[in-house]
Design an enzyme around this catalytic site. Structure first.
Site, short mmCIF file in Angstrom:
data_model
loop_
_atom_site.label_atom_id
_atom_site.label_comp_id
_atom_site.label_asym_id
_atom_site.label_seq_id
_atom_site.Cartn_x
_atom_site.Cartn_y
_atom_site.Cartn_z
N HIS A 1 -9.02 79.31 4.57
CA HIS A 1 -8.19 79.64 5.72
C HIS A 1 -8.03 78.51 6.73
O HIS A 1 -7.25 78.64 7.68
CB HIS A 1 -8.72 80.90 6.43
CG HIS A 1 -7.62 81.80 6.91
ND1 HIS A 1 -7.84 83.12 7.28
CD2 HIS A 1 -6.30 81.57 7.10
CE1 HIS A 1 -6.69 83.66 7.67
NE2 HIS A 1 -5.73 82.76 7.56
N GLU B 1 -8.08 82.51 0.69
CA GLU B 1 -9.48 82.86 0.43
C GLU B 1 -9.72 83.62 -0.88
O GLU B 1 -10.78 84.21 -1.04
CB GLU B 1 -10.09 83.60 1.64
CG GLU B 1 -10.13 82.76 2.93
CD GLU B 1 -11.22 81.67 2.95
OE1 GLU B 1 -12.05 81.64 2.03
OE2 GLU B 1 -11.24 80.88 3.91
N HIS C 1 -12.27 88.54 9.83
CA HIS C 1 -12.80 87.56 10.80
C HIS C 1 -11.71 87.08 11.76
O HIS C 1 -10.53 87.10 11.42
CB HIS C 1 -13.36 86.35 10.05
CG HIS C 1 -14.27 86.70 8.93
ND1 HIS C 1 -13.84 86.86 7.63
CD2 HIS C 1 -15.61 86.94 8.91
CE1 HIS C 1 -14.87 87.17 6.85
NE2 HIS C 1 -15.96 87.23 7.59
N ASP D 1 -5.70 86.93 5.12
CA ASP D 1 -6.94 86.55 4.45
C ASP D 1 -7.30 87.72 3.54
O ASP D 1 -7.46 88.84 4.01
CB ASP D 1 -8.03 86.34 5.52
CG ASP D 1 -9.33 85.81 4.95
OD1 ASP D 1 -10.01 85.04 5.66
OD2 ASP D 1 -9.66 86.16 3.80
N ASP E 1 -7.34 89.92 8.79
CA ASP E 1 -8.57 89.24 8.40
C ASP E 1 -9.77 90.07 8.85
O ASP E 1 -9.71 90.76 9.87
CB ASP E 1 -8.60 87.87 9.11
CG ASP E 1 -9.53 86.84 8.50
OD1 ASP E 1 -9.19 85.64 8.56
OD2 ASP E 1 -10.60 87.22 7.97
N HIS F 1 -12.76 76.79 8.34
CA HIS F 1 -11.96 77.99 8.03
C HIS F 1 -12.25 79.11 9.03
O HIS F 1 -11.54 80.10 9.07
CB HIS F 1 -12.15 78.47 6.59
CG HIS F 1 -13.47 79.15 6.31
ND1 HIS F 1 -13.63 80.02 5.27
CD2 HIS F 1 -14.68 79.07 6.92
CE1 HIS F 1 -14.88 80.46 5.25
NE2 HIS F 1 -15.53 79.90 6.24
N ASP G 1 -9.88 88.68 2.39
CA ASP G 1 -11.11 89.39 2.75
C ASP G 1 -10.89 90.46 3.82
O ASP G 1 -11.83 91.15 4.21
CB ASP G 1 -12.26 88.44 3.14
CG ASP G 1 -12.09 87.74 4.49
OD1 ASP G 1 -12.64 86.63 4.63
OD2 ASP G 1 -11.45 88.29 5.41
N ASP H 1 -11.68 83.88 13.05
CA ASP H 1 -11.39 82.46 12.77
C ASP H 1 -10.99 81.72 14.04
O ASP H 1 -10.10 80.86 14.00
CB ASP H 1 -10.27 82.33 11.71
CG ASP H 1 -10.67 82.96 10.38
OD1 ASP H 1 -11.84 83.40 10.27
OD2 ASP H 1 -9.84 83.04 9.48
N1 LIG Z 1 -17.12 83.51 11.68
C1 LIG Z 1 -17.76 82.84 10.48
C2 LIG Z 1 -16.99 83.22 9.22
C3 LIG Z 1 -15.68 82.50 9.09
C4 LIG Z 1 -14.74 83.16 8.08
C5 LIG Z 1 -13.59 82.52 7.71
B1 LIG Z 1 -12.46 83.26 6.91
O1 LIG Z 1 -11.96 84.39 7.71
O2 LIG Z 1 -11.35 82.39 6.70
O3 LIG Z 1 -12.95 83.81 5.67
C6 LIG Z 1 -17.79 81.34 10.71
O4 LIG Z 1 -17.16 80.87 11.67
O5 LIG Z 1 -18.46 80.65 9.91
MN LIG Z 2 -9.80 83.94 7.54
MN LIG Z 3 -11.97 86.23 6.59
#
Ligand SMILES: N[C@@H](CC/C=C/[B-](O)(O)O)C(=O)O
Ligand SMILES: [Mn+2]
Ligand SMILES: [Mn+2]
Length: 314
Positions: free
Chosen positions: A96, A272, A121, A227, A119, A136, A229, A123
């Site tokens: 991401h 992702e 998250h 995303d 998402d 990401h 996820d 991010d």
């Molecule tokens: N918040 C966590 C998880 C990040 C997740 C990223 B994704 O939403 O792109 O999967 C971090 O900053 O490491």
């Molecule tokens: Mn993401």
């Molecule tokens: Mn995510």
């Protein structure tokens, strides 16, 4: 209008190998074939090729800043060109962190865009708040004007000028937000819907409020950054940061059908998908197939066969 598909086989926004094979997994699940049944031409631009820079020391605890920055600069140009050529553009990730280039390139053509981030998250960590350093999990922080004074000069990112206002962003599906992210979301007054909000309001109301928030003053292009996820891990297990209690299949498809029905979708990221993380071939295939369903419904595929008409919505 026509659709452009752009593969971005990239993984250095996080530490788990395999997400660079996401574009291939989504194509192998029949994306181009599925889109060919929709009523506009589809141009597959193939995959971008990203350079891995030899010398790319971490900045603080942020790995590969120059490689990630360079990849996103290349992606920004490619997305800008595709949008400029009049295509509705689908960017296949890859992790991401690629949203930095995708949204920035889109905004070069359509500075009035709004961003819907689906998402688990947010991010929106800065390098100072990030628990992992992984870029990401920081993509949105590079975009927001209101965070300019909270961001360091990361090597590889000098080309990114913040272009988005917090009021032009809505999150759907949040269920794993870091403390630093929570503070930023609250400080900036970002509109977001967690999975709890979705249970309380229902997905139809969530989309009504989302469109009212983003589009009531004026209609403008939508950038959907999806995303995989965000979906429940039972539907999309082959991904790097799975979180229980995600979107049902029907909630995910409601979101994308409603976005299609605005007629305003301009660019969509689908990121992702990591085929190396599926416990079985079936797990990989169900994740990639979920991605194809999400993209196809964002581009007009319906469950009732024809276009969704007013009466069918009563
Ligand atoms: N918040 C966590 C998880 C990040 C997740 C990223 B994704 O939403 O792109 O999967 C971090 O900053 O490491
Ligand atoms: Mn993401
Ligand atoms: Mn995510």
């Amino acid at each position: 209008h026509s659709v452009a598909v752009l593969g971005a086989p990239f993984s250095k926004g996080q530490k788990r190998g395999g997400v660079e094979n996401g574009p291939k997994a989504i194509r192998d699940a029949g994306l181009i074939e599925r889109l060919s049944h929709l009523d506009y031409p589809v141009h597959d631009f193939g995959d971008l090729s990203f350079q891995h820079l030899e010398k790319d020391e971490p900045y603080m605890h942020v790995p590969f800043p120059r490689t990630v920055g360079r990849a996103n600069k290349l992606l920004s140009g490619a997305v800008s060109n595709a949008v400029g050529a009049g295509h509705t553009t689908i960017m296949l990730g890859g992790d991401h962190s690629l949203a930095i280039g995708s949204v920035e390139g889109h905004a070069k053509q359509r500075p009035d865009l709004c961003l819907i981030w689906v998402d688990a998250h947010a991010d929106i960590n800065t390098p100072f708040t990030s628990p992992s350093g992984n870029l990401h999990g920081q993509s949105v922080a590079f975009m927001l004007k209101e965070l300019q004074n909270k961001m360091p000069e990361l090597p590889g990112f000098s080309w990114v000028k913040p272009f988005l206002s917090a009021k032009d962003l809505v999150y759907i599906g949040l269920r794993d937000v870091d403390p630093g992210e929570y503070d930023i979301l609250k400080d900036l007054g970002v509109q977001y819907f967690t999975m709890r909000d979705i249970d309380r309001l229902g997905i139809q109301r969530v989309m009504e409020v989302t469109f009212d928030h983003l589009l009531s003053r004026k209609q403008r292009p939508i950038h959907l950054s999806f995303d995989i996820d965000a979906m429940d891990p039972s539907l999309a297990p082959a991904t790097g940061t799975p979180v229980n209690g995600g979107l049902t299949y029907r909630e995910g498809i409601w979101i994308t059908e409603e976005i299609h029905n605005t007629g305003l979708l301009s660019v969509m990221d689908l990121v992702e998908v990591n085929p190396d993380l599926g416990a079985s071939r079936e797990a990989v295939e169900s994740t990639a197939s979920m991605a194809v369903d999400v993209i196809a419904s964002a581009l007009g595929q319906t469950r009732e066969g024809g276009p969704i008409t007013q009466e069918s919505q009563t």
